[in-house]
Design a protein around this motif. Structure first.
Motif, PDB file in Angstrom:
ATOM      1  N   ASP A   1      29.543  29.397  41.924  1.00  0.00           N
ATOM      2  CA  ASP A   1      30.978  29.432  42.221  1.00  0.00           C
ATOM      3  C   ASP A   1      31.774  29.863  40.994  1.00  0.00           C
ATOM      4  O   ASP A   1      32.673  30.693  41.085  1.00  0.00           O
ATOM      5  CB  ASP A   1      31.459  28.064  42.701  1.00  0.00           C
ATOM      6  CG  ASP A   1      30.955  27.716  44.085  1.00  0.00           C
ATOM      7  OD1 ASP A   1      30.524  28.646  44.799  1.00  0.00           O
ATOM      8  OD2 ASP A   1      31.000  26.533  44.444  1.00  0.00           O
ATOM      9  N   LEU A   2      31.436  29.338  39.862  1.00  0.00           N
ATOM     10  CA  LEU A   2      32.105  29.699  38.623  1.00  0.00           C
ATOM     11  C   LEU A   2      31.867  31.177  38.292  1.00  0.00           C
ATOM     12  O   LEU A   2      32.791  31.892  37.893  1.00  0.00           O
ATOM     13  CB  LEU A   2      31.615  28.822  37.478  1.00  0.00           C
ATOM     14  CG  LEU A   2      32.205  29.130  36.108  1.00  0.00           C
ATOM     15  CD1 LEU A   2      33.701  28.868  36.105  1.00  0.00           C
ATOM     16  CD2 LEU A   2      31.514  28.312  35.043  1.00  0.00           C
ATOM     17  N   ALA A   3      30.650  31.645  38.483  1.00  0.00           N
ATOM     18  CA  ALA A   3      30.343  33.051  38.204  1.00  0.00           C
ATOM     19  C   ALA A   3      31.143  33.975  39.121  1.00  0.00           C
ATOM     20  O   ALA A   3      31.658  35.007  38.672  1.00  0.00           O
ATOM     21  CB  ALA A   3      28.845  33.295  38.366  1.00  0.00           C
ATOM     22  N   TYR A   4      31.282  33.640  40.381  1.00  0.00           N
ATOM     23  CA  TYR A   4      32.052  34.462  41.314  1.00  0.00           C
ATOM     24  C   TYR A   4      33.536  34.473  40.944  1.00  0.00           C
ATOM     25  O   TYR A   4      34.193  35.509  41.009  1.00  0.00           O
ATOM     26  CB  TYR A   4      31.863  33.999  42.748  1.00  0.00           C
ATOM     27  CG  TYR A   4      30.477  34.269  43.295  1.00  0.00           C
ATOM     28  CD1 TYR A   4      29.847  35.482  43.037  1.00  0.00           C
ATOM     29  CD2 TYR A   4      29.801  33.343  44.042  1.00  0.00           C
ATOM     30  CE1 TYR A   4      28.578  35.736  43.525  1.00  0.00           C
ATOM     31  CE2 TYR A   4      28.532  33.592  44.539  1.00  0.00           C
ATOM     32  CZ  TYR A   4      27.928  34.801  44.266  1.00  0.00           C
ATOM     33  OH  TYR A   4      26.671  35.052  44.749  1.00  0.00           O
ATOM     34  N   VAL A   5      34.071  33.334  40.568  1.00  0.00           N
ATOM     35  CA  VAL A   5      35.476  33.270  40.164  1.00  0.00           C
ATOM     36  C   VAL A   5      35.707  34.125  38.920  1.00  0.00           C
ATOM     37  O   VAL A   5      36.664  34.880  38.838  1.00  0.00           O
ATOM     38  CB  VAL A   5      35.907  31.807  39.923  1.00  0.00           C
ATOM     39  CG1 VAL A   5      37.251  31.741  39.213  1.00  0.00           C
ATOM     40  CG2 VAL A   5      35.977  31.057  41.244  1.00  0.00           C
ATOM     41  N   LEU A   6      34.825  34.037  37.944  1.00  0.00           N
ATOM     42  CA  LEU A   6      34.957  34.848  36.738  1.00  0.00           C
ATOM     43  C   LEU A   6      34.830  36.331  37.055  1.00  0.00           C
ATOM     44  O   LEU A   6      35.538  37.159  36.474  1.00  0.00           O
ATOM     45  CB  LEU A   6      33.919  34.432  35.693  1.00  0.00           C
ATOM     46  CG  LEU A   6      34.151  33.055  35.056  1.00  0.00           C
ATOM     47  CD1 LEU A   6      33.001  32.708  34.131  1.00  0.00           C
ATOM     48  CD2 LEU A   6      35.469  33.018  34.318  1.00  0.00           C
ATOM     49  N   LEU A   7      33.952  36.689  37.977  1.00  0.00           N
ATOM     50  CA  LEU A   7      33.794  38.080  38.370  1.00  0.00           C
ATOM     51  C   LEU A   7      35.065  38.610  39.029  1.00  0.00           C
ATOM     52  O   LEU A   7      35.530  39.716  38.731  1.00  0.00           O
ATOM     53  CB  LEU A   7      32.600  38.229  39.321  1.00  0.00           C
ATOM     54  CG  LEU A   7      32.321  39.633  39.832  1.00  0.00           C
ATOM     55  CD1 LEU A   7      31.911  40.541  38.680  1.00  0.00           C
ATOM     56  CD2 LEU A   7      31.253  39.607  40.898  1.00  0.00           C
ATOM     57  N   VAL A   8      35.660  37.835  39.907  1.00  0.00           N
ATOM     58  CA  VAL A   8      36.899  38.242  40.576  1.00  0.00           C
ATOM     59  C   VAL A   8      38.026  38.393  39.555  1.00  0.00           C
ATOM     60  O   VAL A   8      38.784  39.372  39.584  1.00  0.00           O
ATOM     61  CB  VAL A   8      37.275  37.239  41.685  1.00  0.00           C
ATOM     62  CG1 VAL A   8      38.692  37.460  42.185  1.00  0.00           C
ATOM     63  CG2 VAL A   8      36.289  37.325  42.834  1.00  0.00           C
ATOM     64  N   ILE A   9      38.140  37.463  38.632  1.00  0.00           N
ATOM     65  CA  ILE A   9      39.179  37.551  37.599  1.00  0.00           C
ATOM     66  C   ILE A   9      38.960  38.792  36.747  1.00  0.00           C
ATOM     67  O   ILE A   9      39.906  39.520  36.428  1.00  0.00           O
ATOM     68  CB  ILE A   9      39.188  36.274  36.742  1.00  0.00           C
ATOM     69  CG1 ILE A   9      39.729  35.101  37.568  1.00  0.00           C
ATOM     70  CG2 ILE A   9      40.024  36.462  35.486  1.00  0.00           C
ATOM     71  CD1 ILE A   9      39.639  33.771  36.884  1.00  0.00           C
ATOM     72  N   PHE A  10      37.740  39.083  36.381  1.00  0.00           N
ATOM     73  CA  PHE A  10      37.435  40.263  35.582  1.00  0.00           C
ATOM     74  C   PHE A  10      37.811  41.546  36.322  1.00  0.00           C
ATOM     75  O   PHE A  10      38.406  42.448  35.755  1.00  0.00           O
ATOM     76  CB  PHE A  10      35.945  40.272  35.208  1.00  0.00           C
ATOM     77  CG  PHE A  10      35.526  41.488  34.443  1.00  0.00           C
ATOM     78  CD1 PHE A  10      35.876  41.638  33.118  1.00  0.00           C
ATOM     79  CD2 PHE A  10      34.802  42.489  35.056  1.00  0.00           C
ATOM     80  CE1 PHE A  10      35.500  42.765  32.410  1.00  0.00           C
ATOM     81  CE2 PHE A  10      34.418  43.618  34.370  1.00  0.00           C
ATOM     82  CZ  PHE A  10      34.771  43.759  33.028  1.00  0.00           C
TER      83      PHE A  10
END
Length: 134
Positions: A20-29
């Motif tokens: 979940d954290l990785a997906y959120v960081l990917l979307v923010i990036f």
């Protein structure tokens, strides 16, 4: 009374929160990299004081050192620029425009653009300069 003998350690790690954290960081990036508009790099003339003209729906007209004209980083001719600005004015009567001219460009190109903006009765115009080296 029965005693539960399930005191063994966990055999696997729950990675769902990490994903979940990785997906959120990917979307923010993705959002941050696509939000910054590249534009056209020009050598701006220097001024002693600069004012920020960043407003929503601001259109940027850039004149490169070669004399090429850009509207929001898209190359246009003077005729195409006039047509696009007329279309924008029909939908939004008052919108701010900033003009960025390279320090090495012929002054006549910038005057032609300012004359076009005056003929179209677009009054919210700003000239972009760079900061002075001092």
């Amino acid at each position: 009374m029965q005693v539960n003998d399930d005191d063994k350690p966990y055999d696997d790690i729950n990675i769902t929160p990490m994903l979940d954290l990785a997906y959120v960081l990917l979307v923010i990036f993705i959002i941050m990299t696509t939000a910054s508009v590249q534009g056209v790099k020009v050598n701006l003339p220097k001024a002693s004081a600069s004012v920020s003209l960043a407003k929503p729906q601001t259109k940027a007209i850039t004149v490169a050192d070669s004399g090429q004209i850009f509207l929001d980083a898209f190359p246009v001719t003077l005729g195409e620029l006039e047509q696009r600005l007329r279309t924008l004015k029909a939908t939004t009567p008052e919108f701010p425009i900033i003009v960025k001219g390279d320090a090495n460009v012929q002054y006549q190109k910038v005057v032609d653009i300012l004359d076009l903006l005056r003929r179209l009765d677009l009054s919210q115009v700003g000239l972009v300069t760079g900061k002075s080296p001092s």
